[in-house]
Design a protein around this motif. Structure first.
Motif, PDB file in Angstrom:
ATOM      1  N   VAL A 124       0.835  -1.205   0.000  1.00 28.48           N
ATOM      2  CA  VAL A 124       0.000   0.000   0.000  1.00 28.48           C
ATOM      3  C   VAL A 124       0.869   1.253   0.000  1.00 28.48           C
ATOM      4  CG1 VAL A 124      -1.634   1.347   1.377  1.00 28.48           C
ATOM      5  CG2 VAL A 124      -1.976  -1.120   1.082  1.00 28.48           C
ATOM      6  N   ASP A 125       1.889   1.272   0.850  1.00 28.00           N
ATOM      7  CA  ASP A 125       2.768   2.441   0.920  1.00 28.00           C
ATOM      8  C   ASP A 125       3.433   2.722  -0.421  1.00 28.00           C
ATOM      9  OD1 ASP A 125       2.138   2.750   3.583  1.00 28.00           O
ATOM     10  OD2 ASP A 125       3.937   1.713   4.316  1.00 28.00           O
ATOM     11  N   LEU A 126       3.780   1.673  -1.141  1.00 30.31           N
ATOM     12  CA  LEU A 126       4.435   1.832  -2.428  1.00 30.31           C
ATOM     13  C   LEU A 126       3.484   2.321  -3.514  1.00 30.31           C
ATOM     14  CD1 LEU A 126       7.021   1.314  -4.204  1.00 30.31           C
ATOM     15  CD2 LEU A 126       6.058  -0.967  -4.646  1.00 30.31           C
ATOM     16  N   LEU A 127       2.237   1.844  -3.500  1.00 32.20           N
ATOM     17  CA  LEU A 127       1.338   2.047  -4.636  1.00 32.20           C
ATOM     18  C   LEU A 127       0.334   3.173  -4.462  1.00 32.20           C
ATOM     19  CD1 LEU A 127       0.437  -1.674  -5.490  1.00 32.20           C
ATOM     20  CD2 LEU A 127       2.231  -0.259  -6.520  1.00 32.20           C
ATOM     21  N   LYS A 128       0.125   3.648  -3.245  1.00 29.55           N
ATOM     22  CA  LYS A 128      -1.002   4.545  -2.999  1.00 29.55           C
ATOM     23  C   LYS A 128      -0.922   5.866  -3.744  1.00 29.55           C
ATOM     24  CE  LYS A 128       0.989   6.265   1.342  1.00 29.55           C
ATOM     25  NZ  LYS A 128       0.795   6.316   2.809  1.00 29.55           N
ATOM     26  N   ALA A 129       0.265   6.279  -4.170  1.00 19.84           N
ATOM     27  CA  ALA A 129       0.376   7.529  -4.927  1.00 19.84           C
ATOM     28  C   ALA A 129      -0.147   7.391  -6.347  1.00 19.84           C
ATOM     29  CB  ALA A 129       1.832   8.003  -4.954  1.00 19.84           C
ATOM     30  N   ASP A 130      -0.209   6.167  -6.845  1.00 16.07           N
ATOM     31  CA  ASP A 130      -0.551   5.953  -8.251  1.00 16.07           C
ATOM     32  C   ASP A 130      -1.806   5.124  -8.475  1.00 16.07           C
ATOM     33  OD1 ASP A 130       1.848   7.275  -9.267  1.00 16.07           O
ATOM     34  OD2 ASP A 130       2.934   5.526  -8.499  1.00 16.07           O
ATOM     35  N   TYR A 131      -2.328   4.482  -7.410  1.00 18.51           N
ATOM     36  CA  TYR A 131      -3.474   3.585  -7.574  1.00 18.51           C
ATOM     37  C   TYR A 131      -4.474   3.829  -6.449  1.00 18.51           C
ATOM     38  CZ  TYR A 131      -0.354   1.121 -10.756  1.00 18.51           C
ATOM     39  OH  TYR A 131       0.486   0.820 -11.794  1.00 18.51           O
ATOM     40  N   GLN A 132      -5.732   3.509  -6.723  1.00 18.68           N
ATOM     41  CA  GLN A 132      -6.751   3.491  -5.684  1.00 18.68           C
ATOM     42  C   GLN A 132      -6.820   2.061  -5.156  1.00 18.68           C
ATOM     43  OE1 GLN A 132     -11.172   3.479  -6.393  1.00 18.68           O
ATOM     44  NE2 GLN A 132     -11.010   5.560  -5.544  1.00 18.68           N
ATOM     45  N   LEU A 133      -6.426   1.874  -3.907  1.00 16.15           N
ATOM     46  CA  LEU A 133      -6.267   0.552  -3.321  1.00 16.15           C
ATOM     47  C   LEU A 133      -7.464   0.232  -2.424  1.00 16.15           C
ATOM     48  CD1 LEU A 133      -2.518   1.008  -2.374  1.00 16.15           C
ATOM     49  CD2 LEU A 133      -3.447  -0.052  -4.446  1.00 16.15           C
ATOM     50  N   HIS A 134      -8.083  -0.891  -2.692  1.00 19.67           N
ATOM     51  CA  HIS A 134      -9.219  -1.375  -1.907  1.00 19.67           C
ATOM     52  C   HIS A 134      -8.705  -2.571  -1.097  1.00 19.67           C
ATOM     53  CE1 HIS A 134     -12.300   0.958  -4.254  1.00 19.67           C
ATOM     54  NE2 HIS A 134     -11.248   1.029  -5.055  1.00 19.67           N
ATOM     55  N   ILE A 135      -8.475  -2.346   0.194  1.00 24.71           N
ATOM     56  CA  ILE A 135      -7.777  -3.313   1.035  1.00 24.71           C
ATOM     57  C   ILE A 135      -8.808  -4.072   1.855  1.00 24.71           C
ATOM     58  CG2 ILE A 135      -5.931  -3.583   2.724  1.00 24.71           C
ATOM     59  CD1 ILE A 135      -5.395  -0.438   1.884  1.00 24.71           C
ATOM     60  N   PHE A 136      -8.954  -5.351   1.575  1.00 21.75           N
ATOM     61  CA  PHE A 136      -9.984  -6.172   2.194  1.00 21.75           C
ATOM     62  C   PHE A 136      -9.447  -6.874   3.445  1.00 21.75           C
ATOM     63  CE2 PHE A 136     -13.216  -7.219  -1.363  1.00 21.75           C
ATOM     64  CZ  PHE A 136     -13.052  -5.965  -1.935  1.00 21.75           C
ATOM     65  N   THR A 137     -10.342  -7.092   4.417  1.00 22.45           N
ATOM     66  CA  THR A 137     -10.191  -8.130   5.433  1.00 22.45           C
ATOM     67  C   THR A 137     -11.480  -8.933   5.405  1.00 22.45           C
ATOM     68  OG1 THR A 137      -8.758  -6.748   6.827  1.00 22.45           O
ATOM     69  CG2 THR A 137      -9.786  -8.663   7.857  1.00 22.45           C
TER      70      THR A 137
ATOM     71  N   MET B 192       5.386 -11.304   1.731  1.00 27.67           N
ATOM     72  CA  MET B 192       5.441  -9.913   2.187  1.00 27.67           C
ATOM     73  C   MET B 192       6.247  -9.765   3.469  1.00 27.67           C
ATOM     74  SD  MET B 192       2.330 -11.548   2.538  1.00 27.67           S
ATOM     75  CE  MET B 192       1.132 -10.758   1.486  1.00 27.67           C
ATOM     76  N   ALA B 193       6.472 -10.865   4.182  1.00 26.79           N
ATOM     77  CA  ALA B 193       7.296 -10.842   5.386  1.00 26.79           C
ATOM     78  C   ALA B 193       8.757 -11.108   5.067  1.00 26.79           C
ATOM     79  CB  ALA B 193       6.792 -11.883   6.382  1.00 26.79           C
ATOM     80  N   ASP B 194       9.013 -12.097   4.224  1.00 28.99           N
ATOM     81  CA  ASP B 194      10.379 -12.569   4.003  1.00 28.99           C
ATOM     82  C   ASP B 194      11.067 -11.933   2.804  1.00 28.99           C
ATOM     83  OD1 ASP B 194      10.088 -14.209   6.188  1.00 28.99           O
ATOM     84  OD2 ASP B 194       9.648 -16.016   5.025  1.00 28.99           O
ATOM     85  N   ALA B 195      10.300 -11.462   1.836  1.00 27.46           N
ATOM     86  CA  ALA B 195      10.894 -10.846   0.641  1.00 27.46           C
ATOM     87  C   ALA B 195      10.032  -9.675   0.177  1.00 27.46           C
ATOM     88  CB  ALA B 195      11.055 -11.885  -0.468  1.00 27.46           C
ATOM     89  N   PRO B 196       9.803  -8.678   1.049  1.00 25.77           N
ATOM     90  CA  PRO B 196       8.873  -7.603   0.693  1.00 25.77           C
ATOM     91  C   PRO B 196       9.321  -6.775  -0.496  1.00 25.77           C
ATOM     92  CG  PRO B 196      10.072  -7.072   2.718  1.00 25.77           C
ATOM     93  CD  PRO B 196      10.364  -8.501   2.398  1.00 25.77           C
ATOM     94  N   ASP B 197      10.600  -6.489  -0.607  1.00 22.42           N
ATOM     95  CA  ASP B 197      11.074  -5.674  -1.731  1.00 22.42           C
ATOM     96  C   ASP B 197      10.875  -6.411  -3.049  1.00 22.42           C
ATOM     97  OD1 ASP B 197      11.792  -3.711   0.049  1.00 22.42           O
ATOM     98  OD2 ASP B 197      13.910  -4.284   0.111  1.00 22.42           O
ATOM     99  N   TRP B 198      11.202  -7.708  -3.047  1.00 24.26           N
ATOM    100  CA  TRP B 198      11.004  -8.513  -4.260  1.00 24.26           C
ATOM    101  C   TRP B 198       9.528  -8.571  -4.630  1.00 24.26           C
ATOM    102  CZ3 TRP B 198       8.264 -12.968  -5.322  1.00 24.26           C
ATOM    103  CH2 TRP B 198       8.546 -13.612  -6.536  1.00 24.26           C
TER     104      TRP B 198
ATOM    105  N   ASN C  88       7.074  -6.490  -3.864  1.00 24.19           N
ATOM    106  CA  ASN C  88       6.552  -5.208  -4.331  1.00 24.19           C
ATOM    107  C   ASN C  88       7.097  -4.837  -5.704  1.00 24.19           C
ATOM    108  OD1 ASN C  88       4.940  -4.834  -2.066  1.00 24.19           O
ATOM    109  ND2 ASN C  88       6.575  -3.832  -0.910  1.00 24.19           N
ATOM    110  N   GLN C  89       8.312  -5.231  -5.988  1.00 25.73           N
ATOM    111  CA  GLN C  89       8.853  -5.000  -7.325  1.00 25.73           C
ATOM    112  C   GLN C  89       8.073  -5.786  -8.369  1.00 25.73           C
ATOM    113  OE1 GLN C  89      12.752  -6.717  -8.304  1.00 25.73           O
ATOM    114  NE2 GLN C  89      13.302  -4.797  -9.329  1.00 25.73           N
ATOM    115  N   GLN C  90       7.768  -7.043  -8.059  1.00 33.19           N
ATOM    116  CA  GLN C  90       6.994  -7.867  -8.990  1.00 33.19           C
ATOM    117  C   GLN C  90       5.605  -7.263  -9.215  1.00 33.19           C
ATOM    118  OE1 GLN C  90       7.933 -10.631 -10.709  1.00 33.19           O
ATOM    119  NE2 GLN C  90      10.006 -10.502  -9.874  1.00 33.19           N
ATOM    120  N   ILE C  91       4.963  -6.825  -8.134  1.00 30.77           N
ATOM    121  CA  ILE C  91       3.627  -6.237  -8.248  1.00 30.77           C
ATOM    122  C   ILE C  91       3.677  -4.941  -9.039  1.00 30.77           C
ATOM    123  CG2 ILE C  91       1.781  -5.129  -6.919  1.00 30.77           C
ATOM    124  CD1 ILE C  91       2.270  -7.204  -4.714  1.00 30.77           C
ATOM    125  N   GLN C  92       4.629  -4.078  -8.728  1.00 29.71           N
ATOM    126  CA  GLN C  92       4.718  -2.792  -9.397  1.00 29.71           C
ATOM    127  C   GLN C  92       4.980  -2.962 -10.896  1.00 29.71           C
ATOM    128  OE1 GLN C  92       7.925  -0.106  -8.094  1.00 29.71           O
ATOM    129  NE2 GLN C  92       6.387   1.522  -7.979  1.00 29.71           N
TER     130      GLN C  92
END
Length: 312
Positions: free
Chosen positions: A73-86, A292-298, A300-304
């Motif tokens: 969310v922190d990475l994408l929120k400037a460019d996307y509208q994020l709908h975060i479910f629980t 997202m715990a063990d390889a968050p940068d990887w 988020n890069q894949q998602i972005q």
């Protein structure tokens, strides 16, 4: 393959027990949650909306909060509208009455997500899901390709039970009950949530978060949803996928009993019916289930990168 079998058995047991073990903490946890926008037609999930731009839906897994997506969310929120479910029944969100499940929790959630997209007038969002959320992302890509633009499946499987049976057969039918650190589980009351968390993430802070979310979840919902996932088989429907789909696999999820190569082969076999022109893989070699715990940068890069291709 023994680690997969014992971890999964323990998870089903654990989630079936959590309601009795942790009900005392649920009301306090609910009071601490940030305000959310609740989906109106069916209380199937809570949603927090952040940012502006093309719509992206983020779905967590069993007994998890939408907060697992915070770095994304922190990475994408400037460019996307994020709908975060629980999802209902998990991490402090009120469970659905089981008499309202209809054809089951998985089918109910698929229909609720499609209804949410329609009611919120989202223009073909990208759906990103982890674990159970990954299963739902695959299901929507196969069954509603006209409604979504693309999907990312983060360490989810289309037929969890089939893999369990396959690995049990390869393990010569061993069914003795052990925890993920190979110590015998003496009885139902001896379940250790931290052992389960350690099997799903190496990051210590995340292990605490996973346990906390388990304690805030409804045990009956978690156990029944795991049962549904064990019976579900989405593989025949994968051939209907007509939107781009990325599967991100965690190759340490079966360690130390399964090699990364074996885990990757399981993914490729499970998703073989997905058309190659629409589906591709990427694998986090050093990550357990919570990438997202063990390889968050990887992650988020894949998602972005994937989202950028959809916009291009």
């Amino acid at each position: 393959m023994k680690a997969f079998n014992t971890t999964l058995r323990t998870l089903v047991l654990a989630l079936g027990l959590t309601g009795g073990l942790v009900s005392f903490s649920s009301s306090a946890a609910q009071a601490d949650r940030a305000p959310v926008v609740q989906q109106q037609a069916c209380a199937c999930f809570d949603v927090t909306v952040v940012g502006q731009g093309p719509a992206v839906i983020l779905i967590p897994g069993v007994a998890s909060s939408g907060e697992v997506w915070q770095s994304t969310v922190d990475l994408l929120k400037a460019d996307y509208q994020l709908h975060i479910f629980t999802l209902a029944g998990f991490a402090g969100v009120k469970p659905l009455p089981m008499q309202s499940w209809g054809e089951g929790y998985l089918a109910t959630q698929q229909q609720a997500i499609l209804r949410y997209i329609s009611e919120q007038q989202l223009d073909k969002p990208v759906v990103i899901g982890h674990s159970l959320g990954g299963y739902l992302a695959l299901a929507l890509a196969a069954n509603a390709p006209e409604t979504i633009a693309a999907a990312i499946n983060v360490d989810g499987l289309p037929a969890l039970g089939a893999l369990f049976k396959q690995n049990s057969a390869q393990g010569n039918g061993q069914t003795s009950s052990t925890t993920s650190d190979n110590k015998p589980q003496q009885n139902r009351g001896g379940f250790d949530p931290m052992s389960m968390a350690k099997s799903m993430a190496s990051n210590e802070q995340w292990q605490q978060r996973i346990v906390a979310d388990m304690y805030r979840s409804d045990g009956a919902t978690s156990g029944r949803v795991m049962g549904e996932l064990m019976r579900a088989d989405l593989r025949p429907q994968l051939g209907k996928i007509r939107v781009p789909v990325l599967t991100l696999g965690a190759l340490q999820h079966g360690a130390p009993y399964s090699t990364p190569e074996q885990v990757q082969a399981n993914y490729e076999t499970q998703l073989a019916n997905a058309p190659a022109e629409f589906h591709r893989f990427a694998f986090a070699r050093d990550s357990k289930h919570f990438i997202m715990a063990d390889a968050p940068d990887w992650l988020n890069q894949q998602i972005q990168q994937f989202l950028a291709k959809q916009q291009g």
